[in-house]
Write a protein that holds these residues in place. Structure first.
Motif, PDB file in Angstrom:
ATOM      1  N   LEU A  48       0.874  -1.185   0.000  1.00  0.00           N
ATOM      2  CA  LEU A  48       0.000   0.000   0.000  1.00  0.00           C
ATOM      3  C   LEU A  48       0.906   1.228   0.000  1.00  0.00           C
ATOM      4  O   LEU A  48       1.696   1.439   0.920  1.00  0.00           O
ATOM      5  N   ASP A  49       0.805   2.035  -1.056  1.00  0.00           N
ATOM      6  CA  ASP A  49       1.624   3.246  -1.159  1.00  0.00           C
ATOM      7  C   ASP A  49       0.868   4.415  -0.559  1.00  0.00           C
ATOM      8  O   ASP A  49      -0.304   4.668  -0.888  1.00  0.00           O
ATOM      9  N   LEU A  50       1.565   5.133   0.299  1.00  0.00           N
ATOM     10  CA  LEU A  50       0.964   6.305   0.927  1.00  0.00           C
ATOM     11  C   LEU A  50       1.310   7.551   0.122  1.00  0.00           C
ATOM     12  O   LEU A  50       2.210   7.550  -0.733  1.00  0.00           O
ATOM     13  N   LYS A  51       0.616   8.630   0.426  1.00  0.00           N
ATOM     14  CA  LYS A  51       0.687   9.816  -0.433  1.00  0.00           C
ATOM     15  C   LYS A  51       2.061  10.463  -0.435  1.00  0.00           C
ATOM     16  O   LYS A  51       2.451  11.069  -1.421  1.00  0.00           O
ATOM     17  N   ARG A  52       2.770  10.369   0.635  1.00  0.00           N
ATOM     18  CA  ARG A  52       4.066  11.059   0.726  1.00  0.00           C
ATOM     19  C   ARG A  52       5.249  10.108   0.522  1.00  0.00           C
ATOM     20  O   ARG A  52       6.348  10.372   0.967  1.00  0.00           O
ATOM     21  N   GLY A  53       5.002   9.016  -0.142  1.00  0.00           N
ATOM     22  CA  GLY A  53       6.097   8.139  -0.528  1.00  0.00           C
ATOM     23  C   GLY A  53       6.320   6.960   0.388  1.00  0.00           C
ATOM     24  O   GLY A  53       7.079   6.045   0.042  1.00  0.00           O
ATOM     25  N   GLN A  54       5.753   6.929   1.596  1.00  0.00           N
ATOM     26  CA  GLN A  54       5.918   5.790   2.450  1.00  0.00           C
ATOM     27  C   GLN A  54       5.052   4.635   1.973  1.00  0.00           C
ATOM     28  O   GLN A  54       4.198   4.809   1.085  1.00  0.00           O
ATOM     29  N   ALA A  55       5.203   3.464   2.567  1.00  0.00           N
ATOM     30  CA  ALA A  55       4.450   2.279   2.161  1.00  0.00           C
ATOM     31  C   ALA A  55       4.113   1.464   3.398  1.00  0.00           C
ATOM     32  O   ALA A  55       4.685   1.654   4.483  1.00  0.00           O
ATOM     33  N   ALA A  56       3.159   0.544   3.195  1.00  0.00           N
ATOM     34  CA  ALA A  56       2.750  -0.333   4.286  1.00  0.00           C
ATOM     35  C   ALA A  56       2.417  -1.693   3.718  1.00  0.00           C
ATOM     36  O   ALA A  56       1.974  -1.823   2.564  1.00  0.00           O
ATOM     37  N   ASN A  57       2.665  -2.723   4.543  1.00  0.00           N
ATOM     38  CA  ASN A  57       2.198  -4.065   4.180  1.00  0.00           C
ATOM     39  C   ASN A  57       0.683  -4.103   4.342  1.00  0.00           C
ATOM     40  O   ASN A  57       0.132  -3.715   5.395  1.00  0.00           O
ATOM     41  N   LYS A  58       0.017  -4.555   3.305  1.00  0.00           N
ATOM     42  CA  LYS A  58      -1.455  -4.537   3.333  1.00  0.00           C
ATOM     43  C   LYS A  58      -1.974  -5.386   4.476  1.00  0.00           C
ATOM     44  O   LYS A  58      -2.941  -5.014   5.164  1.00  0.00           O
ATOM     45  N   GLU A  59      -1.309  -6.507   4.739  1.00  0.00           N
ATOM     46  CA  GLU A  59      -1.764  -7.406   5.803  1.00  0.00           C
ATOM     47  C   GLU A  59      -1.668  -6.717   7.160  1.00  0.00           C
ATOM     48  O   GLU A  59      -2.593  -6.746   7.960  1.00  0.00           O
ATOM     49  N   ASP A  60      -0.543  -6.062   7.408  1.00  0.00           N
ATOM     50  CA  ASP A  60      -0.365  -5.373   8.693  1.00  0.00           C
ATOM     51  C   ASP A  60      -1.330  -4.205   8.820  1.00  0.00           C
ATOM     52  O   ASP A  60      -1.863  -3.918   9.893  1.00  0.00           O
TER      53      ASP A  60
END
Length: 1754
Positions: free
Chosen positions: A1704-1716
């Motif tokens: 999952l890409d966030l607006k300011r360039g960070q990302a997250a694992n969709k599961e977490d």
């Protein structure tokens, strides 16, 4: 450095006549001057011309004026002068050591161009420069010169270094080259080192710098590497011209540079390492200075000028004189010239030069050791010197001055003793030779030998012997600094000395035993008893000693039993050796005798030590064959054999009669001669000769090796056979594989049998395995024991009964019973074995055998064994056997016989037979009594009923009380008393009075003891007992004894008792009664003091009268005192008699004292006569004046003392004044011409009017002073009355006496009145008058005086006005400030002195600060007000005030407050401040933010759900800071750092939020694992611990084990302080850092560490758990952000794990694992956790959230 012009030694000429060169000789005796006329003049050190010689041209055809002398230099030995000339030549003239010697040219060196400069260093050849640029060296020994180096530039100057090992050459192009001509321990790289901007005509070289000056009028100091160190620029000085020459002092600490009419002087400052300008000396008429030279000892400087003048200067700092014998001339800080005043020192009047080689300043120079040795100090070193040999040393010395002692008994070395440590300094050596610890600093107990006699093959031989303690000698090799050995003696040692070679040591102990120690072997030999004198003969190893009336001489000390003795009378005092004679000097009373020693024998030892064996042999040839000579022949034979001088060795053995060795050596010499004839070489090195010499020296293996090295096996085997060493021959043949080994063995066996060596033959057979033959050989050789051993070791032989019988019979035949028994035992015949053992008394074997086969016999055998041991006097060994046999009485007897008393005591305890014990108890009692163990002895005596023996024992031991107690218990009282009194009387009869006294005392009969001592006339002992038992009778007893002794005419003892009775006067009277006046005088003076002695002497003199009395009193020196005493005691007649006889000058004094006595008795007329005879008529006048007999006083005065008439009139006047008869008194005083007294009397009686009248009439010149005094007196009288002072002041004011009026006003003080208004009025009036009518200075003085007074009474305005009137603006302002009149102070400052406005403002601010008026202070000094709040701890007020002014000011104080809180461990409080006020992006605050974040991340207590708010606040603060930094340019490069801290704070906050929700426990573990990759920022131990425990909680045991294991390793590393021991194997191919900062301390508490440690130990035993980290589909560690191909993956903002898929890409360039992400969303919805909601809100604010995503938890 000071230079003082002494004189002109060569006058100037009218025109140019340049002095081309100057040179001082190194020995400081001669000065050479080269003139323009090409003549060299020679002067002495005082500037007196003593000699001259003319130089000559290279070619006479060109004339004498065809050249110039460019340079001259003395040779190092001062006997030659080198002269460099422009006609391409250098001449060396020999001028000799003395004045007037013929001058001859000894060397000349022709060159290819002109010689421009020249120097002759102390170490090396002559160095000179040429016009063509070459620098060459000339060797006077070879008379050749060679080029050192060549350039294209003209050589303008040469200068050597201070050590004379190198030189500098300056060239016209400015180049300076360094070149070494000899070894130098401080050498620098040579070659071109400087490029100077102008030609270096003036150049000098010191220890630290190279100084160059030239035509640019600059002086530049370069360092050793050629870099500019310091410079002096005189180019702008119009009076200065080019520098022409320079010279440095011999110590290198002073520098003189010459120019035109001027010498510039510089001193080197050692503390700063810089040159200081000392002085400029200008000399009109000198013109250009062309040459300078400094005397080697530094005391003289000479300069030559352009006009031919030579001037001599004294160059010393100071001079001192030592004990009126030596003059110390300090020519520099580090150089002193020591010269004897009388010119009779070891170097005449020149003395020696003392110089510190390190350049330290010398102080405290002393001459010690019989004016031979010199000691000086610097701050870091000590300098020592031998003035006779001119040997100087400088060593580093750190001891406190005055704590050491110097010993100069050894002329080669100085011994320095300090704080128990002995240091040795060899004269001429600059290192401490050695240091040892010893407490015995006595020259007789320390011996040092330094190369006093050379030995063969030993270059350096330095040894010392000293005492470690009173009985231990230590010997040290000073060359290698090792201890050679230690020797302990049984008695105290009082003298020791090494021989000159240090190989032998003699020492003597307190018992006068003389002993010898061989230093090499440490063997100690006693060689003489009762030795009173001992000494080594100088230059030899011969010893001379005296024992009673025998003179003992050891000519060869190697054999101390060989001693030559002489009978002498007297005492040996010295051994002298001179002119080929050695004599022993003996003092017999006043007569001095000498005994000559055998110089030949002494010379032999010296020749041997010198290695001259031929000379030693010649000496021995001349001697008869005595025991001493035989010993010396043996010594010489051994030494020559060792030295391979075989012919001399052959002669020595011939002299000794050793024919075999002579023949053997003849054979060797014959072989040697043949070899020499055949080959022409010395045959001593031939292998045959070397082998034979080895055989002679019994070094057979060496000889074998030599033969084998030359492949001569037969010779080696033949050698062994000739020597009957068959074993070695056979062994050698076997090793080398010789074909005739077997025949050699047979020959060996045959030879053994022929020589009846059956034993060895048997050994050979045994070795070959032929046992029967070996046994037969052993039995034939009478060796049945060896046959028995062989049978015992071989089983088949034991089965042969005949053989065993033969061997046992043989053993029994030779009484080897034990071996026979052993053999019987081994063949199974125990009965025969037992019999054999008992017959052979081998009871140990018998007991062992009986224990196995005959148990009933053991006790009997043990008793037999004990009996045997007792019969063999081994009673101690028998004790245990008797005990084993149950024979306790025998055991007791054995113990007593063996003196095993402890065992005897133990055995007695088990024996009940008292009758049998009694004799043994007696022995035990006697034994313990002999050991003085009286209690144990008493125990045994009493146990055996032997009471008298016990009592007698105590009596003999002097323990009367214990004896008395024992007797009292076992005897009756009367019996005891009678026994003791009888015993005492027996002792008294034997003269044992002390023992008798003890017995009397023990039975309480002290009077009997007193009577005993009185009977024996031992009055001291008697009085001791009287004092102890009858103290009340002590004095009467002393008097009684004194009376008895006096009757017996025993006056001395009587005196003793009179004095003891404190009645010394009785002793004096006793001596007086028998005319023993001397003793009477002695007692009186000793016990009564000087006055009592004087009285007795006086009484003694009274008995003699006349001349006899005078002689007596003169003898005691009491004549004058006795005359005085006679006068004091009114015995004037005797006083007159003594004085007229011997001291006529005392007669007037006696008359005077007699007159005084008569005056006291009222006999004035007689007193008048005596006063006049005493020549003191004035005293008679005064007597009558005192008696107010004015008529008599007037009469005597007019008749005998006219000068006293006035005194009489004055006396009458005083009486008249006392009686208030003023007119008569005034008339008398005027008659006496003393009007000033009349004025004084009137003034003292307060009649000022009369006083002024008389003064005006008779003393008009004193009228003004009297009026002033009148004024002061009036003022003084009214000083306590303010009104009087004020009235007086007003009167002076009205009279126009303003000065006096001011003084009156000024005298008013607060002590006179408490009315401050009155005081203010008076002082203000004084100031007003001073300003109006007095000068300005007086007005200012009044203001300065009265202003502070007004301030004291708090009249600030008046004080200020007074200060203003006195033009004291500053003081006026201070007065207004003191009165808090701030406006007035400001106005005065503004109008009269504007520079004080800031002063007033500052004072006002300080006032407000001190008063705590911060609000008011804020109006004028905001910062000061805030600081006031801070100082008082009101941080809230301070921050509010700062916030109301500006953000910068707010954050300045906010930073201060936060810093203090962080330092105090209140990081959370600091965080609360920044939460309240915000975190401004000021660069000065970055360290605070960084420290705040790191401190919180190091806190273990914040790893909990409750800490979420703290982490959220830190996270929000860092987010705000990062947002602010993004809006500005990142000049400090900190944005990335704070973004990383923001990420860490977010993960910490998220983890705390997850902890509150059970569904998110795996997210807690993931975040904890992710934080491990940041251990380069976080505390590593904390991060690994939390990761491990989180993994453990969720069941990830492999990861938990790895992380906790790493945590425990980190704990050990932190405790050890090093990460070197860490193993990184588990973290390879991960992004977990290896290089991490090591925390200062452990952050995890001890209980938690122990818990983790226990879990790791438990899990490590579990086979299921593996020490590996889990991997993912990338094949790498699942939490690593770096892939296998080094690609990077973003970290999930939820868990910190890498985002690989389902991103999952966030607006300011960070990302997250969709599961977490989904897991967090679901858990938040289900639990409604406000913390998780806040986390999501922060992610939205930080990262911008998901595109198009929204949610609501309401």
């Amino acid at each position: 450095m000071n230079i003082k012009h002494l004189k002109n030694i060569l006058p100037p000429q009218d025109g140019a006549a340049k002095i081309t060169a100057l040179a001082w000789s190194p020995n400081n005796v001669k000065l050479a001057v080269s003139t323009a006329e090409r003549v060299v003049l020679l002067f002495d050190e005082n500037g007196e011309r003593r000699d001259k010689f003319s130089t000559k041209p290279a070619d006479s055809k060109y004339g004498k004026k065809s050249y110039l002398v460019k340079a001259i230099a003395f040779s190092p030995d001062s006997t030659k002068i080198a002269v460099g000339q422009t006609d391409n030549i250098i001449y060396v003239y020999r001028i000799g050591e003395e004045w007037g010697e013929k001058k001859v040219i000894c060397n000349k060196f022709v060159q290819s161009s002109q010689v421009t400069c020249l120097t002759w260093p102390l170490e090396g050849p002559i160095i000179f420069g040429l016009l063509e640029g070459k620098v060459r060296a000339a060797n006077i020994k070879s008379n050749k010169s060679h080029t050192l180096y060549q350039t294209d530039s003209y050589v303008v100057s040469l200068t050597p270094n201070l050590r004379g090992t190198a030189f500098l050459a300056g060239h016209a192009d400015g180049s300076v080259v360094r070149y070494y001509v000899s070894d130098d321990p401080y050498a620098e790289p040579q070659g071109k080192i400087i490029s100077h901007p102008v030609p270096p005509y003036a150049m000098a070289w010191t220890n630290n710098n190279i100084i160059i000056a030239g035509c640019d009028k600059r002086i530049i100091m370069y360092n050793k590497s050629g870099k500019i160190h310091q410079q002096f620029d005189y180019s702008r000085d119009e009076t200065e011209r080019e520098f022409t020459t320079a010279v440095t002092s011999p110590s290198g600490q002073a520098l003189v540079i010459g120019s035109y009419d001027r010498l510039r002087i510089f001193d080197y400052n050692t503390s700063r390492g810089m040159w200081d300008v000392k002085a400029n000396r200008e000399f009109q008429g000198f013109y250009t200075i062309t040459a300078l030279a400094w005397k080697r000892d530094g005391s003289r400087l000479v300069c030559g000028t352009l006009c031919g003048a030579v001037e001599l200067f004294d160059s010393v700092l100071r001079r001192t004189v030592w004990k009126n014998k030596w003059e110390m001339t300090y020519v520099g800080p580090s150089q002193v010239l020591v010269k004897p005043l009388a010119g009779s020192g070891p170097f005449g009047s020149r003395g020696v030069i003392l110089r510190s080689q390190y350049g330290f300043e010398i102080h405290d120079v002393r001459i010690m050791g019989k004016d031979r040795y010199l000691v000086a100090r610097t701050n870091e070193t000590i300098l020592l010197g031998d003035l006779h040999r001119n040997l100087l040393s400088e060593v580093h010395w750190g001891a406190e001055p005055g704590t050491e002692k110097f010993y100069f008994d050894n002329e080669n070395v100085c011994m320095i003793f300090s704080a128990g440590e002995l240091s040795l300094v060899e004269y001429g050596n600059n290192d401490i030779l050695g240091s040892v610890r010893t407490e015995f600093m006595n020259p007789h107990l320390i011996s040092v030998r330094l190369n006093e006699r050379r030995q063969r093959g030993i270059e350096d031989n330095k040894k010392m012997a000293y005492l470690l303690d009173l009985k231990t000698i230590c010997m040290v090799d000073l060359v290698f600094g090792v201890t050679v050995g230690q020797v302990t003696h049984d008695s105290r040692i009082d003298w020791l000395e090494l021989n000159e070679t240090g190989t032998q040591l003699l020492f003597r102990d307190k018992r006068q035993r003389l002993l010898l120690i061989n230093v090499g072997s440490l063997q100690k030999t006693s060689i003489l008893n009762y030795s009173t004198f001992v000494q080594w003969v100088p230059g030899s190893d011969v010893v001379v000693a005296q024992s009673r009336e025998q003179l003992c001489v050891w000519y060869n000390i190697d054999i101390p039993e060989r001693v030559t003795t002489f009978q002498i009378k007297g005492e040996v005092v010295d051994v002298e050796r001179a002119d080929g004679r050695t004599e022993v000097i003996v003092q017999d009373g006043v007569q001095e005798l000498s005994y000559a020693l055998d110089e030949g024998l002494i010379e032999f030892g010296t020749a041997v030590d010198d290695g001259d064996f031929l000379r030693a042999m010649n000496y021995l040839e001349s001697l008869p064959m005595t025991a001493e000579a035989e010993t010396m022949w043996r010594t010489l034979a051994r030494l020559t054999l060792e030295g391979r001088q075989l012919y001399i060795a052959e002669r020595c053995f011939a002299a000794l009669g050793d024919v075999s060795k002579v023949r053997y050596l003849q054979g060797i010499n014959h072989i040697r001669q043949l070899i020499q004839e055949n080959s022409g070489e010395d045959g001593v090195n031939h292998h045959e000769v070397q082998a034979r010499l080895a055989i002679l020296d019994k070094q057979f293996k060496t000889a074998e090796s030599i033969y084998l090295d030359y492949n001569n096996l037969g010779a080696a085997m033949e050698m062994y056979q000739e020597l009957h060493k068959w074993d070695e021959a056979v062994q050698l043949a076997e090793v080398k594989g010789h074909p005739e080994v077997e025949s050699l063995r047979r020959a060996h066996l045959q030879w053994l049998l022929e020589t009846h060596q059956e034993e060895k033959a048997g050994q050979m057979k045994e070795a070959e395995g032929d046992y029967m033959a070996a046994i037969n050989m052993y039995l034939k050789a009478g060796m049945p024991a060896k046959a028995s051993r062989l049978v015992s070791s071989v089983d088949e032989l034991r089965d042969d009964p005949d053989l065993v019988g033969r061997i046992t019979n043989a053993l029994l035949k030779v009484e080897l019973y034990e071996q026979a028994g052993d053999l019987y035992e081994k063949v199974g015949q125990p009965q025969k074995a037992m019999e054999s053992y008992r017959r052979g008394q081998a009871y140990y074997r018998a007991v062992e055998l009986a224990r196995h086969h005959f148990p009933g016999e053991v006790i009997k055998i043990e008793e037999e064994w004990g009996d045997l041991l007792v019969s063999n006097k081994q009673a101690d060994a028998a004790i245990s056997h008797y005990i084993e046999a149950g024979r306790t009485l025998k055991a007791l007897e054995a113990a007593i016989s063996a003196r095993q008393w402890k065992k005897a005591v133990q055995i007695i305890e088990v024996i009940d037979d008292e009758v049998s014990l009694k004799p043994h108890l007696l022995k035990l009692g006697q034994h313990f009594a002999s050991l003085n163990d009286l209690r144990s002895a008493e125990k045994f005596y009493v146990k055996g009923g032997m009471y008298k023996e016990a009592i007698e024992m105590y009596n003999q031991a002097g323990e009367w009380e214990r004896a008395h107690q024992l007797a009292s218990r076992h005897m009756g009282a009367d019996e005891v008393a009678v026994m003791y009194v009888n015993q005492a009387q027996v002792l008294e009869g034997q003269g044992k009075f002390k023992e008798a006294e003890k017995l009397y005392i023990s039975v309480h009969e002290p009077d009997l003891a007193i009577t005993m001592y009185k009977k024996q006339r031992q009055y001291d002992q008697m009085m001791r007992l009287v004092r102890e038992y009858h103290p009340d009778l002590v004095q009467s007893t002393h008097l009684h004894l004194a009376g008895e002794l006096e009757q017996e005419n025993n006056y001395r003892d009587a005196e003793k008792h009179y004095v003891a009775a404190e009645d010394w006067k009785a002793a004096v009277n006793m001596y007086r009664s028998v005319d023993m006046w001397e003793d009477a005088y002695r007692v009186a003076k000793q016990h009564g003091g000087a006055n009592a002695g004087k009285q007795v002497a006086f009484l003694w003199a009274r008995t003699l009268r006349g001349d006899a009395a005078v002689k007596l009193l003169n003898k005691f020196g009491l004549l004058e005192q006795c005359i005085d005493y006679a006068c004091e005691s009114m015995q004037f007649e005797f006083a007159f008699e003594l004085a007229r006889t011997a001291m006529k000058q005392k007669v007037p004094d006696i008359h005077y004292k007699y007159a005084m006595a008569l005056e006291d008795d009222g006999k004035y007329s007689e007193a008048e006569s005596e006063f006049i005879q005493a020549g003191k008529p004035k005293e008679a006048v005064l007597m009558y004046v005192h008696a107010q007999d004015w008529e008599s006083a007037q009469r005597v005065a007019e008749a005998h003392d006219p000068d006293s008439v006035g005194d009489v009139l004055v006396g009458q006047a005083k009486v008249a004044f006392t009686e208030r008869d003023y007119p008569r008194a005034e008339a008398l005083l005027l008659r006496a011409q003393r009007p000033e007294l009349a004025v004084k009397f009137y003034r003292d009686s307060n009649q000022w009017t009369e006083a002024l009248r008389v003064c005006k009439e008779y003393l008009p010149h004193k009228l003004s002073a009297l009026q002033d005094e009148y004024d002061r007196t009036v003022l003084s009288r009214g000083s306590q009355d303010v009104e009087t002072l004020l009235n007086q002041a007003q009167q002076w004011e009205e009279a126009g006496e303003y000065n006096r009026a001011v003084d009156c006003y000024t005298k008013v003080t607060p002590h006179m009145s408490s009315d401050t208004t009155l005081l203010e009025k008076a002082w203000s009036k004084a100031g007003e008058l001073a300003v109006k009518f007095l000068d300005a200075d007086k007005a200012e003085e009044v203001a300065r005086h009265l202003g502070p007074r007004l301030l004291e009474i708090k009249r600030y305005n008046a004080a200020a006005q007074l200060f203003l009137a006195g033009d004291l603006i500053k003081e006026a302002i201070d007065a207004f400030i003191s009165g808090h009149e701030w406006k007035k102070a400001k106005n005065v400052a503004r109008e009269l002195e504007p520079r004080y406005e800031t002063y007033v403002d500052s004072a006002y601010k300080d006032f407000l600060k001190n008063e705590g008026k911060a609000e008011a202070l804020a109006d004028v000094d905001l910062t000061g007000a805030i600081d006031m709040y801070v100082e008082s701890g009101q941080w809230t007020r301070a921050l509010e005030t700062a916030a109301s002014h500006s953000a910068e000011l707010l954050h300045k104080y906010l930073a201060k407050y936060a810093t203090s809180m962080i330092k105090n461990g209140q990081a959370l409080g600091a965080l609360a401040l920044y939460k309240q006020y915000g975190a401004a992006p000021f660069s000065q605050n970055f360290n605070i933010y960084r420290r705040l974040a790191l401190d919180m991340m190091s806190m273990h207590d914040l790893s909990s759900p409750q800490a979420y708010r703290n982490w959220a606040d830190l996270r929000d603060m860092l987010l705000s800071l990062v947002d602010n930094l993004r809006q500005h340019e990142d000049r400090d490069g900190v944005q990335a750092e704070f973004e990383q801290l923001l990420i860490l704070a977010h993960y910490m906050a998220a983890r705390s939020a997850y902890m509150a929700t059970p569904q998110l426990e795996k997210l807690v573990a993931k975040v904890a694992v992710s934080l491990v990759r940041y251990t380069d920022v976080l505390p590593a131990d904390k991060a690994f611990y939390e990761a491990g425990m989180s993994c453990k909680n969720v069941g990830w045991e492999n990861m938990a084990f790895v992380f906790l294991n790493r945590f425990l390793d980190l704990c050990e590393a932190i405790e050890e302080g090093s990460l070197d021991s860490l193993d990184h194997t588990d973290f390879l191919d991960t992004d977990i850092p290896y290089e991490i900062p090591l925390p200062d301390s452990l952050t995890v508490p001890e209980p938690l560490r122990e818990e983790a440690k226990e879990w790791v130990l438990a899990v490590s035993m579990d086979q299921r758990v593996e020490q590996i980290l889990p991997t993912d589909e990338r094949g790498v560690y699942e939490a690593s952000l770096v892939g296998a191909d080094n690609s990077r993956f973003p970290a999930c903002v939820i868990s910190g794990y890498p985002v690989i898929r389902n991103r999952l890409d966030l607006k300011r360039g960070q990302a997250a694992n969709k599961e977490d992400w989904n897991k967090l969303i679901m858990a938040t919805k289900m639990s409604s956790s406000p913390e998780c909601q806040d986390v999501l809100k922060f992610i939205t604010a930080w990262c911008g959230g998901l595109p198009g995503m929204g949610y609501n938890f309401q």
